[in-house]
Write an enzyme that holds these catalytic residues in place. Structure first.
Site, mmCIF file in Angstrom:
data_model
loop_
_atom_site.group_PDB
_atom_site.id
_atom_site.type_symbol
_atom_site.label_atom_id
_atom_site.label_comp_id
_atom_site.label_asym_id
_atom_site.label_seq_id
_atom_site.Cartn_x
_atom_site.Cartn_y
_atom_site.Cartn_z
ATOM 1 N N GLU A 80 2.969 -0.201 0.186
ATOM 2 C CA GLU A 80 2.003 0.800 0.633
ATOM 3 C C GLU A 80 2.591 2.215 0.587
ATOM 4 O O GLU A 80 1.927 3.143 0.150
ATOM 5 C CB GLU A 80 1.559 0.449 2.069
ATOM 6 C CG GLU A 80 0.455 1.316 2.620
ATOM 7 C CD GLU A 80 -0.899 1.065 1.965
ATOM 8 O OE1 GLU A 80 -1.003 0.127 1.154
ATOM 9 O OE2 GLU A 80 -1.828 1.824 2.264
ATOM 10 N N ASP A 81 3.826 2.368 1.025
ATOM 11 C CA ASP A 81 4.341 3.715 1.287
ATOM 12 C C ASP A 81 5.439 4.192 0.335
ATOM 13 O O ASP A 81 5.942 5.301 0.495
ATOM 14 C CB ASP A 81 4.916 3.789 2.724
ATOM 15 C CG ASP A 81 3.830 3.623 3.773
ATOM 16 O OD1 ASP A 81 2.647 3.821 3.418
ATOM 17 O OD2 ASP A 81 4.153 3.298 4.927
#
Ligand code: MN
Length: 737
Positions: A80-81
């Site tokens: 996700e990051d």
């Protein structure tokens, strides 16, 4: 604690319950995450890796999950990051771990808004359904727990929003999965931000009394401990003060202050076996006075989420009531860690999974009894072994559809008007075909147009939900009547053809009313309409009609002969025609030029031998015989164009029946014993009476209707004369028409 120290603590924790864990891979996961998150900071200013490390620590400490789960927890934010991808994680670690990470990310991406209860329940179900692997939701809950523990660095708005979400969605999921410890902590942390004043009040009051509470608990624990030791029961006993949210709820629900809360304290006794549970209960009730109505046996009847224990509330020595929970060690583990405990047992237990992924949960739950447990089993099955799919509207509302649902189901679930005007659909912003199968978490948008043609018949086959199908059917029924009639008629005709029946046989006015009755429609058109929109099938229609049609066909054959005979030139003007070729007769009637023709006597004029008679070829019921003077056989009728050719000459044969039923009507001046005298007159003539029906008129007359059997016209005339002689009888007639 440095990051390195924290990592070492994690390894130590894992080693504590799973010495065979893959520590090389766990370290690799830590190092990969550390590098991937390099330079990222948390709101607190700490390096980001602190968070995945802490989540992995929770997964290990609280849930004691396997190596894959620890690795996935360490990696849970990298897809996700950071630039890391699913492929990379799959290659470096394992496809399973990549899927776990991807699963957690998907749950993270979901945006929640405050919704009504039903929406919340759907969101919970969706989260569980989306976590195809139960470990996804366990890691996600651990992630949420750490975020809640470190919520102080977030903005007040974010604190409130996340806390509400936790209270409404994650704590109930933790409860449903039987993880009480995590549920309590999630609830307490949420309460802290949702009602800081209420939370502070409870916490500060508890801390003021802490010394007092500690002393009480110490004393009580020692009492229980020593008695159980005396009895030689192996046990662990400890006490705790109820957690703030549970006190808060009681204060709020029961409108009480802290001092009035009944069971602020709870003691727990953990023993080796179920027998000891009941022994301990006896001991407790011996030391303290039990409070009536507070004993609950959740061992005999487990709670819906699988919880088992004995609960009792007793009065302590100094008038302080407290609750005691008694359970075995296994029950305790399951109560504290829920589904995760089962996961652990499965891991360490016999042979690695030949059984299906969640077979163990299923079996566990199915072995439990009680109605509540059944409900839970059902909801859990629905949740985990899903036959449902959860998708979003563009506004963020969750729609709950059957698995395999398509945009058509979605549109009709929103509203039939949306379905009926649908011209296309987008899923996650991409245009899809209408048979596109929706997946959990999809955002579905329906494109509508006022000029939409409405649903197509194929949609019925594509739609998965009965709701959508019935709404589509409804539309066809209402909006497309003409089209339905055309379609219905053509499938009906095709089916007739298939069965070798012509349309003319069906539309025959003599037969049609019976056929319509068989299919329960008022007209063929209505039946076509129903077939057209799918409410009835052509096959059913024809099969229900077939019996009657066959009967009519047989009859028609006989009629055909009759019509042919009737078509021959008839010597109508000459009553003394030569003797007919055929003298065979049925019921004493000779139908000119026709053998063995079905003959019936009309009900309207009931002819008897000697009467002038005429025959009418009915459709389907043979030749009907009327008196020549019957209004139903009047000249006008005989000349009518639609009946021409159907009237034919009939005569009485010589081999007539014994008797014929016929009807007489006598108009009389009403008097006492009238009926008696009429009966007497009838009996002198040896007439067989089938029925008598008399009604009096308001002006003093009586109409007497007699149904009798006579041999012929002469017997009938004699009878009529006899009746005329009865005093009061004014007129005797043979009714017709
Ligand atoms: Mn996270």
């Amino acid at each position: 604690m440095t990051i390195q120290e924290q990592y070492e603590l994690l390894e130590k924790t894992v080693r504590g319950y799973n010495p065979a864990a893959d520590f090389a891979q766990i370290r690799a996961a830590f190092e990969f995450a550390d590098k991937a998150h390099d330079g990222q900071k948390r709101k607190s200013g700490e390096p980001y890796i602190i968070h995945p490390l802490a989540v992995a620590q929770i997964v290990a400490e609280e849930l004691k999950l396997d190596s894959e789960s620890i690795e996935a927890a360490l990696l849970h934010d990298v897809i996700e990051d950071t630039p890391a991808t699913h492929e990379e994680v799959a290659r470096l670690f394992s496809p399973t771990i990549a899927d776990l990470v991807e699963g957690v990310s998907k749950l993270t991406r979901i945006q929640y808004a405050t919704k009504e209860d039903e929406q919340m329940e759907n969101l919970r179900k969706m989260l569980i359904a989306m976590s195809k692997d139960i470990r996804v939701i366990l890691i996600k809950i651990s992630d949420r727990l750490h975020n809640m523990r470190t919520m102080e660095y977030q903005s007040p708005a974010k604190q409130k929003q996340k806390s509400l979400e936790t209270m409404e969605i994650y704590a109930p999921i933790a409860h449903r999965l039987g993880m009480q410890r995590m549920k309590w902590e999630l609830e307490d942390l949420s309460l802290k931000y949702l009602d800081p004043v209420g939370y502070e009040e409870i916490v500060s009051k508890l801390s003021v009394k802490q010394k007092e509470h500690d002393a009480f608990m110490q004393r009580t624990q020692e009492q229980i401990d020593s008695r159980l030791n005396d009895m030689g029961i192996q046990h662990i006993v400890y006490g705790r003060v109820k957690h703030p949210y549970s006190i808060y709820r009681k204060m709020f629900n029961q409108n009480k202050n802290l001092g009035e809360i009944f069971d602020l304290f709870a003691f727990r006794v953990v023993v080796e076996n179920v027998g000891d549970c009941y022994n301990v209960l006896g001991v407790i009730h011996d030391i303290y006075k039990p409070i009536l109505g507070r004993f609950k046996d959740y061992i005999g009847t487990p709670k819906p989420n699988g919880y088992q224990s004995l609960h009792t509330t007793v009065m302590g020595s100094d008038g302080i009531p407290f609750e005691v929970q008694i359970r075995t060690r296994e029950m305790h583990e399951i109560a504290e860690y829920g589904v995760a405990a089962h996961w652990k047992y499965k891991q360490n237990g016999q042979g690695a999974g030949t059984e299906g992924k969640y077979e163990w949960v299923r079996r566990l739950l199915e072995n439990q009894e009680g109605a509540d447990a059944e409900d839970y089993i059902h909801s859990l099955k629905v949740d985990m072994f899903s036959d449902e799919v959860f998708v979003f509207t563009p506004n963020g509302d969750v729609q709950n559809l059957p698995a395999g649902a398509t945009p058509i189901d979605f549109a009709y679930a929103i509203h039939s008007a949306v379905g009926n005007r649908m011209v296309g659909a987008k899923v996650n912003n991409r245009i899809v075909t209408l048979d596109h199968v929706l997946k959990n978490g999809d955002i579905v948008e329906i494109m509508t147009s006022k000029n939409a043609k409405g649903p197509s018949r194929d949609w019925m086959k594509i739609a998965k939900s009965s709701e959508a199908r019935s709404k589509i059917r409804q539309w066809f029924k209402k909006e497309r009547r003409d089209e339905n009639i055309v379609n219905g008629r053509s499938s009906f005709e095709a089916e007739l053809k298939h069965c070798g029946i012509t349309m003319r046989e069906v539309t025959d006015p003599e037969v049609l009313p019976t056929l319509l009755k068989k299919v329960s429609f008022a007209s063929l058109e209505e039946m076509y309409a129903a077939i057209g929109y799918g409410g009835f099938s052509a096959q059913k229609a024809v099969s229900r009609m077939q019996g009657e049609l066959q009967r009519a066909a047989r009859q028609r054959q006989a009629e055909q002969q009759a019509l042919e005979a009737a078509a021959e030139p008839k010597p109508k003007e000459e009553p003394h025609a030569a003797a007919p070729k055929h003298v065979k007769s049925e019921q004493g009637i000779i139908v000119e030029g026709l053998d063995n023709c079905l003959v019936k006597f009309s009900k309207c004029c009931t002819p008897v031998p000697g009467d002038d008679i005429v025959g009418f070829i009915t459709r389907g019921y043979g030749v009907s015989v009327h008196r020549a003077d019957c209004p139903n056989a009047s000249l006008e009728k005989r000349m009518a164009p639609d009946q021409s050719g159907r009237w034919l000459k009939v005569t009485w044969g010589t081999d007539t029946n014994e008797s014929y039923p016929t009807i007489l009507e006598a108009v009389c001046k009403d008097r006492v014993n009238l009926l008696l005298d009429i009966s007497a007159a009838l009996s002198t003539t040896n007439t067989f009476v089938l029925g008598v029906n008399t009604r009096s008129t308001e002006d003093g007359f009586a109409i007497c209707r007699l149904e009798v059997r006579v041999r012929d016209g002469s017997q009938l005339t004699a009878l009529m004369n006899k009746l005329n002689q009865v005093s009061g009888v004014l007129k005797v007639t043979r009714p017709a028409g």
